[in-house]
Scaffold this motif. Structure first.
Motif, mmCIF file in Angstrom:
data_model
loop_
_atom_site.group_PDB
_atom_site.id
_atom_site.type_symbol
_atom_site.label_atom_id
_atom_site.label_comp_id
_atom_site.label_asym_id
_atom_site.label_seq_id
_atom_site.Cartn_x
_atom_site.Cartn_y
_atom_site.Cartn_z
ATOM 1 N N ASN A 113 81.257 14.122 86.255
ATOM 2 C CA ASN A 113 80.963 15.342 85.880
ATOM 3 C C ASN A 113 79.592 15.835 86.075
ATOM 4 O OD1 ASN A 113 83.632 16.067 85.326
ATOM 5 N ND2 ASN A 113 83.436 15.958 83.170
ATOM 6 N N HIS B 43 90.455 17.810 85.384
ATOM 7 C CA HIS B 43 90.790 16.730 84.499
ATOM 8 C C HIS B 43 92.067 16.428 84.111
ATOM 9 C CE1 HIS B 43 86.510 17.616 84.212
ATOM 10 N NE2 HIS B 43 86.087 16.423 83.890
ATOM 11 N N HIS C 155 87.693 8.844 83.449
ATOM 12 C CA HIS C 155 88.126 10.186 84.086
ATOM 13 C C HIS C 155 87.021 11.568 84.064
ATOM 14 C CE1 HIS C 155 92.323 8.915 85.242
ATOM 15 N NE2 HIS C 155 92.148 8.060 84.279
ATOM 16 N N VAL C 156 86.051 11.051 83.520
ATOM 17 C CA VAL C 156 84.943 12.297 83.386
ATOM 18 C C VAL C 156 83.669 12.032 83.910
ATOM 19 C CG1 VAL C 156 86.201 13.314 81.356
ATOM 20 C CG2 VAL C 156 84.372 11.784 80.975
#
Length: 207
Positions: free
Chosen positions: A45, A34, A41-42
């Protein structure tokens, strides 16, 4: 993330299909790193449609900038960042997460570079391979106009002074080292380029 995203016309992400078109299966991914912990941006996951959620990349270690982890998991910040509770904190519970800092060797050819400002622990990544140098700059440089106007900051930058300083450093590295910059927020045909100095002006030249 996978979406659908109401703020973007219910558009869905296509990362897994993009990887599939390159012949890459999710099980082959062994590192997810990251740049910072903002919502965009996550999102890949964990598959939140499952109960309990499962990682999209089951064989990967998930690398999280330690300064961002400390910042976003504070109760006063976490309340405004529910995506961290959903998509990041469970990685620690599942023992899939490692924290890292400045100068961390992701691989023999990729090293982290602390570029704070957009978030306190924002990381860029320096690549050195086959005699070529490059930098993946994450959100340290949002727009091509910031190449010539590095003092212009995104409204969401938490520390605009640090953001400008980080941006100037990356620009100077590109000029002095001929380093390619990978800037994901630029127009699709300009994601990769170099910065050149003409007199006192900085210009972006796509490659």
């Amino acid at each position: 993330g996978p979406g659908p995203h109401p703020s973007r016309g219910d558009k869905k992400g296509d990362l897994l299909n993009d990887l599939g078109r390159q012949g890459i299966e999710p099980e082959e991914i062994d590192i997810v790193v990251h740049s910072h912990l903002h919502i965009d941006h996550v999102g890949w996951n964990l598959d939140l449609s499952l109960d309990p959620p499962r990682p999209y990349f089951p064989n990967a270690r998930y690398l999280v900038p330690s300064t961002d982890w400390d910042y976003f998991t504070r109760p006063e910040n976490l309340i405004d960042a529910p995506w961290v509770s959903e998509n990041v904190i469970p990685l620690e519970t599942l023992s899939l997460m490692d924290l890292f800092g400045d100068g961390f060797n992701v691989t023999d050819e990729i090293t982290s570079l602390l570029t704070p400002g957009h978030t306190p622990g924002h990381m860029s990544f320096l690549l050195n391979s086959g005699g070529e140098k490059a930098a993946i700059v994450g959100d340290a440089i949002h727009s091509k106009v910031q190449i010539s106007e590095p003092s212009w900051c995104a409204g969401v930058d938490v520390d605009k002074t640090a953001s400008e300083r980080s941006r100037r450093d990356l620009i100077q590295r590109s000029v002095s080292q001929g380093m390619i910059i990978a800037a994901g927020h630029f127009n699709p045909d300009e994601h990769f380029g170099r910065v050149h100095r003409h007199d006192e002006a900085m210009t972006w030249e796509p490659v």
